[in-house]
Design an enzyme around this catalytic site. Sequence first.
Site, PDB file in Angstrom:
ATOM      1  N   ASN A  85     -16.692  28.420 -22.891  1.00 56.40           N
ATOM      2  CA  ASN A  85     -17.299  27.280 -22.195  1.00 56.40           C
ATOM      3  C   ASN A  85     -17.048  27.310 -20.685  1.00 56.40           C
ATOM      4  OD1 ASN A  85     -18.093  26.297 -24.699  1.00 56.40           O
ATOM      5  ND2 ASN A  85     -16.143  25.234 -24.980  1.00 56.40           N
TER       6      ASN A  85
ATOM      7  N   SER B  64     -13.534  27.346 -27.579  1.00 52.40           N
ATOM      8  CA  SER B  64     -13.660  26.112 -28.345  1.00 52.40           C
ATOM      9  C   SER B  64     -12.595  26.121 -29.429  1.00 52.40           C
ATOM     10  CB  SER B  64     -15.061  26.056 -28.957  1.00 52.40           C
ATOM     11  OG  SER B  64     -15.031  25.278 -30.136  1.00 52.40           O
TER      12      SER B  64
ATOM     13  N   GLU C 280     -18.404  22.839 -15.178  1.00 56.94           N
ATOM     14  CA  GLU C 280     -18.761  21.494 -15.656  1.00 56.94           C
ATOM     15  C   GLU C 280     -17.924  20.429 -14.959  1.00 56.94           C
ATOM     16  OE1 GLU C 280     -20.342  22.761 -20.095  1.00 56.94           O
ATOM     17  OE2 GLU C 280     -18.297  22.070 -19.868  1.00 56.94           O
TER      18      GLU C 280
ATOM     19  N   LYS D 232     -17.442  30.745 -28.695  1.00 53.89           N
ATOM     20  CA  LYS D 232     -17.781  30.059 -27.445  1.00 53.89           C
ATOM     21  C   LYS D 232     -16.857  30.403 -26.284  1.00 53.89           C
ATOM     22  CE  LYS D 232     -19.262  25.969 -27.638  1.00 53.89           C
ATOM     23  NZ  LYS D 232     -20.172  24.879 -27.630  1.00 53.89           N
TER      24      LYS D 232
ATOM     25  N   SER E 259       0.815  -1.214   0.000  1.00 55.00           N
ATOM     26  CA  SER E 259       0.000   0.000   0.000  1.00 55.00           C
ATOM     27  C   SER E 259       0.852   1.270   0.000  1.00 55.00           C
ATOM     28  CB  SER E 259      -0.944   0.002   1.204  1.00 55.00           C
ATOM     29  OG  SER E 259      -0.228  -0.232   2.393  1.00 55.00           O
TER      30      SER E 259
ATOM     31  N   GLN F  88      -7.670  -2.011   4.122  1.00 56.25           N
ATOM     32  CA  GLN F  88      -6.642  -1.218   3.428  1.00 56.25           C
ATOM     33  C   GLN F  88      -7.249  -0.417   2.254  1.00 56.25           C
ATOM     34  OE1 GLN F  88      -2.500  -2.697   2.916  1.00 56.25           O
ATOM     35  NE2 GLN F  88      -3.051  -2.859   0.757  1.00 56.25           N
TER      36      GLN F  88
ATOM     37  N   ASN G   4      -2.075  -2.617  12.974  1.00 54.29           N
ATOM     38  CA  ASN G   4      -3.527  -2.411  12.961  1.00 54.29           C
ATOM     39  C   ASN G   4      -3.958  -1.172  13.762  1.00 54.29           C
ATOM     40  OD1 ASN G   4      -3.372  -4.740  11.552  1.00 54.29           O
ATOM     41  ND2 ASN G   4      -4.463  -6.032  13.027  1.00 54.29           N
TER      42      ASN G   4
ATOM     43  N   TYR H 262      -9.583  -6.618  12.412  1.00 53.59           N
ATOM     44  CA  TYR H 262      -8.937  -6.107  11.202  1.00 53.59           C
ATOM     45  C   TYR H 262      -8.917  -7.167  10.107  1.00 53.59           C
ATOM     46  CZ  TYR H 262      -5.624  -4.143   7.923  1.00 53.59           C
ATOM     47  OH  TYR H 262      -5.050  -3.669   6.773  1.00 53.59           O
TER      48      TYR H 262
ATOM     49  N   THR I 272     -39.002  27.217 -10.332  1.00 53.92           N
ATOM     50  CA  THR I 272     -39.327  25.864  -9.885  1.00 53.92           C
ATOM     51  C   THR I 272     -39.579  25.102 -11.170  1.00 53.92           C
ATOM     52  OG1 THR I 272     -41.684  26.318  -9.711  1.00 53.92           O
ATOM     53  CG2 THR I 272     -40.417  26.634  -7.703  1.00 53.92           C
ATOM     54  N   HIS I 273     -39.193  23.861 -11.218  1.00 59.80           N
ATOM     55  CA  HIS I 273     -39.285  23.047 -12.452  1.00 59.80           C
ATOM     56  C   HIS I 273     -38.562  23.709 -13.614  1.00 59.80           C
ATOM     57  CE1 HIS I 273     -42.517  20.971 -10.257  1.00 59.80           C
ATOM     58  NE2 HIS I 273     -42.927  22.181  -9.950  1.00 59.80           N
TER      59      HIS I 273
ATOM     60  N   LYS J  31      -8.212   3.847   1.959  1.00 61.36           N
ATOM     61  CA  LYS J  31      -7.441   5.082   1.749  1.00 61.36           C
ATOM     62  C   LYS J  31      -7.596   5.739   0.388  1.00 61.36           C
ATOM     63  CE  LYS J  31      -4.237   3.191   4.925  1.00 61.36           C
ATOM     64  NZ  LYS J  31      -5.018   1.951   4.799  1.00 61.36           N
TER      65      LYS J  31
HETATM   66  N1  ARG Z   1      -1.268  -1.344   5.032  1.00 64.79           N
HETATM   67  C1  ARG Z   1      -2.204  -1.791   5.991  1.00 64.79           C
HETATM   68  C2  ARG Z   1      -3.489  -0.979   5.883  1.00 64.79           C
HETATM   69  O1  ARG Z   1      -3.458   0.040   5.288  1.00 64.79           O
HETATM   70  C3  ARG Z   1      -1.655  -1.634   7.367  1.00 64.79           C
HETATM   71  C4  ARG Z   1      -2.176  -2.623   8.342  1.00 64.79           C
HETATM   72  C5  ARG Z   1      -1.620  -3.974   8.042  1.00 64.79           C
HETATM   73  N2  ARG Z   1      -2.034  -4.909   9.023  1.00 64.79           N
HETATM   74  C6  ARG Z   1      -1.959  -6.229   8.789  1.00 64.79           C
HETATM   75  N3  ARG Z   1      -2.373  -6.988   9.743  1.00 64.79           N
HETATM   76  N4  ARG Z   1      -1.539  -6.706   7.678  1.00 64.79           N
HETATM   77  O2  ARG Z   1      -4.534  -1.361   6.347  1.00 64.79           O
END
Ligand code: ARG
Length: 461
Positions: free
Chosen positions: A285, A277, A290, A283, A22, A322, A110, A317, A155-156, A325
């Site tokens: 734009n 454009s 948008e 134009k 990751s 993961q 974790n 966990y 409205t509408h 993110k």
């Molecule tokens: N890269 C992991 C995450 O973002 C970190 C936690 C990893 N924990 C594990 N037991 N493998 O969630």
Amino acid sequence: MAFYGGQFSQTEEQMFKSFNDSLRFDYRLAEQDIIGSVAWSRALVTVGVLTKAEQQQIEKVLNVTLEEIRNTPEIILTSDAEDIHSWVEQQLINKVGDLGKKLHTGRSRNDQVATDLKLWCKTEVIELLRAVHHLQQALVTTADINQDVVMPGYTHLQPAQPVTFAHWCLAYNEMLARDGSRLQDTLKRLDISPLGAGALAGTAYAIDRDQLAQWLGFTAATRNSLDSVSDRDYVLELLSNAAIGMVHLSRFAEDLIFFNTSEAGFIELSYHVTSGSSLMPQKKNPDALELIRGKCGRVQGALTGMMMTLKGLPLAYNKDIQEDKEGLFDALDTWLDCLHMTTLVIDGIQLKCQRCREAAQQGYANATELADYLVARGIPFREAHHIVSEAVIEAIRQGSSLKDMSLTKLQTFSPLIEKDIYSVLTLESCLLQRKAKGGVAPEQISAAIAEAKQQLALLSR
Ligand code: ARG
């Protein structure tokens, strides 16, 4: 590790590694991981795992790494570490040797990742609140200087009743005020530290987790270790805040895209936020708007994606988590960018006041006034509504507005209509009538602007 024909296959091992790692996205948590690690090293002193001198050495070296990456976190990406937690630990070991290997005592990635992400979210919320606030200020300032620009309210997407451009700005200010207060609420709930929850069952060292939480700027430590490492409600909440906030910005964009059409012609957008454009020279734009409208989609997608990732996930966990993110980073980056861009749009907007007024005069936006006039003369509203419909149908047939119809003609719909009707049918009268709280009467609008300014001033303290 992948097996192939009874042996490790390099290719498959590599395939798994790049699937599992990751670092390519969680490098953004480097600062938080270091700050969390410094606090953890201090906690380890309190339980006798590290001496004071060892801790000081660790802290010093972690801070060197912090300096190294603060301005260019991308340098982390040249490493083949699995994730940011392994990377930070490895940097420490490279710099202080075996002492660095003591840092992970009693801690798990974790509780570490949950802590890092919460710390990251906290700074991000502050940044978002600032951007929401700036946009509110821009809207209220624009409202303030355009208090008497009358335009049609819809409205509408049909002209309904006249409003002012200021009133329109203040409507979006309300939405943004709610976006801000949602972020504040989320912040309260997310401000609880998971550090010291261990892998899932708590840490085996007698660490004062509330004190540790305070060192990190959290208000308290979490209450249950299983929940601590698997809770991502704060991710869902932030994504939901972003999803709602983006819906607001998207609606704002859509309104302005319409106001900017040559058919409406209510506004002129600054050249900073438009493009020409390649084919049609006439134009201009509304690209920025948008894109704001379009980017709303990916943010809704991130929320739905994370809901689905967490649905049915057993305690505690699991690596599924993961997946929290990338969607979060993208959604919050997008929201922040769009808030800044919306502020840029509103700051550079030019109103075509005469055109707004003309449009407000068309489309029978004053029909309700005629109905209210009849109500004031004792006709029940339903009946008045019916009389006015007939008058409007006739006006459309004649191709005239209500106020351009002769009195004799108007009186064919109701003998109660008298000469004073003409002053009632003006735009100013339409506005003036709506004096009740939240209405479009000039006195209400100036009071709303004063109140909004006051609230924004309180927020900036
Ligand atoms: N890269 C992991 C995450 O973002 C970190 C936690 C990893 N924990 C594990 N037991 N493998 O969630």
